[in-house]
Design a protein around this motif. Sequence first.
Motif, short mmCIF file in Angstrom:
data_model
loop_
_atom_site.label_atom_id
_atom_site.label_comp_id
_atom_site.label_asym_id
_atom_site.label_seq_id
_atom_site.Cartn_x
_atom_site.Cartn_y
_atom_site.Cartn_z
N SER A 403 60.67 8.14 32.80
CA SER A 403 59.58 7.80 33.72
C SER A 403 60.03 7.94 35.17
O SER A 403 59.37 8.59 35.99
CB SER A 403 59.11 6.36 33.45
N ARG A 404 61.19 7.36 35.49
CA ARG A 404 61.71 7.45 36.86
C ARG A 404 62.05 8.89 37.24
O ARG A 404 61.79 9.33 38.36
CB ARG A 404 62.95 6.57 37.01
N SER A 405 62.62 9.61 36.30
CA SER A 405 63.04 10.98 36.57
C SER A 405 61.84 11.86 36.93
O SER A 405 61.87 12.59 37.92
CB SER A 405 63.77 11.55 35.35
N PHE A 406 60.76 11.77 36.14
CA PHE A 406 59.58 12.60 36.39
C PHE A 406 58.84 12.15 37.65
O PHE A 406 58.31 12.97 38.40
CB PHE A 406 58.65 12.60 35.18
N LEU A 407 58.82 10.82 37.89
CA LEU A 407 58.14 10.31 39.08
C LEU A 407 58.86 10.76 40.34
O LEU A 407 58.23 10.96 41.40
CB LEU A 407 58.06 8.78 39.03
N GLY A 408 60.17 10.96 40.23
CA GLY A 408 60.95 11.41 41.37
C GLY A 408 60.57 12.80 41.86
O GLY A 408 60.96 13.20 42.98
N LYS A 409 59.80 13.55 41.08
CA LYS A 409 59.36 14.88 41.49
C LYS A 409 58.12 14.82 42.38
O LYS A 409 57.71 15.82 42.97
CB LYS A 409 59.07 15.74 40.25
N VAL A 410 57.51 13.63 42.44
CA VAL A 410 56.31 13.43 43.25
C VAL A 410 56.73 12.95 44.64
O VAL A 410 57.64 12.13 44.77
CB VAL A 410 55.36 12.41 42.59
N VAL A 411 56.04 13.43 45.67
CA VAL A 411 56.41 13.05 47.04
C VAL A 411 55.15 12.75 47.86
O VAL A 411 54.17 13.50 47.80
CB VAL A 411 57.19 14.19 47.75
N PHE A 412 55.16 11.63 48.58
CA PHE A 412 54.19 11.39 49.66
C PHE A 412 54.84 10.46 50.67
O PHE A 412 55.78 9.73 50.34
CB PHE A 412 52.86 10.83 49.14
N GLU A 413 54.37 10.48 51.88
CA GLU A 413 55.00 9.71 52.97
C GLU A 413 54.98 8.21 52.64
O GLU A 413 53.95 7.64 52.30
CB GLU A 413 54.26 9.95 54.28
N GLY A 414 56.19 7.59 52.73
CA GLY A 414 56.29 6.15 52.51
C GLY A 414 56.36 5.75 51.05
O GLY A 414 56.37 4.56 50.74
N MET A 415 56.41 6.71 50.13
CA MET A 415 56.38 6.41 48.70
C MET A 415 57.55 5.51 48.27
O MET A 415 58.69 5.71 48.68
CB MET A 415 56.44 7.72 47.91
N TYR A 416 57.23 4.51 47.45
CA TYR A 416 58.25 3.58 46.94
C TYR A 416 57.94 3.27 45.48
O TYR A 416 56.78 3.16 45.09
CB TYR A 416 58.25 2.28 47.75
N PHE A 417 59.00 3.16 44.67
CA PHE A 417 58.81 2.67 43.30
C PHE A 417 60.07 1.93 42.86
O PHE A 417 61.17 2.21 43.32
CB PHE A 417 58.46 3.79 42.32
N ARG A 418 59.86 0.96 41.97
CA ARG A 418 61.00 0.22 41.43
C ARG A 418 61.77 1.09 40.44
O ARG A 418 61.17 1.81 39.64
CB ARG A 418 60.51 -1.06 40.73
N LYS A 419 63.08 0.99 40.50
CA LYS A 419 63.92 1.80 39.62
C LYS A 419 64.50 0.96 38.47
O LYS A 419 65.45 1.39 37.81
CB LYS A 419 65.05 2.43 40.42
N ASP A 420 63.88 -0.22 38.24
CA ASP A 420 64.44 -1.10 37.19
C ASP A 420 63.39 -1.61 36.22
O ASP A 420 63.61 -2.64 35.56
CB ASP A 420 65.15 -2.29 37.86
N ILE A 421 62.25 -0.93 36.10
CA ILE A 421 61.24 -1.37 35.13
C ILE A 421 61.86 -1.37 33.73
O ILE A 421 62.48 -0.41 33.31
CB ILE A 421 60.00 -0.46 35.17
N GLY A 422 61.70 -2.49 33.02
CA GLY A 422 62.30 -2.64 31.70
C GLY A 422 63.76 -3.04 31.74
O GLY A 422 64.45 -2.98 30.72
N TYR A 423 64.25 -3.51 32.90
CA TYR A 423 65.68 -3.76 33.10
C TYR A 423 66.26 -4.78 32.13
O TYR A 423 67.43 -4.70 31.75
CB TYR A 423 65.96 -4.20 34.53
N GLU A 424 65.46 -5.77 31.73
CA GLU A 424 66.03 -6.84 30.89
C GLU A 424 66.12 -6.46 29.41
O GLU A 424 66.62 -7.22 28.59
CB GLU A 424 65.22 -8.15 31.05
N PHE A 425 65.64 -5.28 29.08
CA PHE A 425 65.72 -4.80 27.70
C PHE A 425 66.76 -3.70 27.57
O PHE A 425 66.76 -2.91 26.69
CB PHE A 425 64.35 -4.30 27.23
#
Length: 425
Positions: A403-425
């Motif tokens: 999910s993170r890898s594919f989302l990293g191909k998307v770009v817009f100014e100011g874009m932010y996303f969490r890189k730890d969704i599902g971290y506790e599993f």
Amino acid sequence: MNILLIGSGGREHALAWKLTQSKDCDQLFIAPGNAGTSGCGTNLNIGVSDFEGLKAACLEHQVGLVVVGPEEPLVKGIVDFFKADGALAHIPVIGPAAYGAQLEGSKAFAKAFMQRHNIPTAAYAEFTADNYAEGVAYLEQHDLPIVLKADGLAAGKGVLICQSREEAIAEFEQMIQHAKFGSASAKVVVEAFLDGIELSVFALTDGKNYVLLPEAKDYKRIGEGDSGLNTGGMGAVSPVPFADAAFMKMVEERIVKPTIDGFYKENIDYTGFVFFGLIKVKGEPFVIEYNCRMGDPETEVVMPRLKTDLVTLLVSAAKKELDQVKVEADARFAVTTMAVSGGYPGDYGKGFVISGHDANLPEEAVLFHAGTTEKNGSVVTAGGRVLALTAYGNTVKEAAELSRSFLGKVVFEGMYFRKDIGYEF
């Protein structure tokens, strides 16, 4: 049949994506939709609570089924509007009538319903300006922390967890005396704090029978490690690893079945989705809240895991025949990561051009649009939560990394996303 889907977020894009996979969906119309839903059907520039505009669209496009995405039109009575109109009464609407929608529209209504049907939830009391002094006295002796909830709809911002009695009393004053959340906080529900881990469970009901959809866990905080301000949701995971068969059996027996039975016993007109916001405390499930529609971003992992035809399920609900269908779910994990605008959940800009959103994705990934629109031939940002990238995997970790890898191909100014969704599993 022709279907009208009401809404414009990531939830609606996920529903649109699933609805159009059905052989029974001839044409899909989305009001108002977003840049992503335009790839699933025809967007109509009609507001979600413009009932007259929605009526005209249904008649013009010979709509045979209406699916309501967000809570606002349900709380405002869209189901009642359709049933009372001779030209519309034959069209099934997926969602509860206004009285049942109070399960989300009024925290006090939901609490009283749970109390009547012995559904496990936190102890509570409710207060208005009329018994304000009584409320202050109640807070002065309450165990810490203290949960304050605006009774009405407050765009997901009406819940406060106060660590001191002084803070609780100050916020209580702001809510009731100074309308901190507008009319939503004219009444305040005070709850005991429950300490545990949360999850979301979803049912589709015809008012008597029900089916369970895949469960999910969402991540509300803006920062990694569940830190910072609350948001509408930064990502989600399904299935939920700690929700094993024994726990889900408790959920169904103690919460889901008593809720649906309560609808039937009280003659509550409810054909649609029920969102159970739950918390697992020392192995036991408790209800934090009800919603009268699917969650967002949970829908973006629930719909990809749903193998059963969604139109078949919805038509069965409309015909009061849900006891005749079974739900089948994909055994894989699905994880969605939400890309948001810079500054969200505070102030943020709009209109930034998005690139990479149209990249070819493999079968194990799908991009859902949330706050997007089309302008001058480009897709641009139009909200705080902009895009959700869902990926499948054999483990939470695998799905999250994709999910993170594919989302990293998307770009817009100011874009932010969490890189730890599902971290506790």
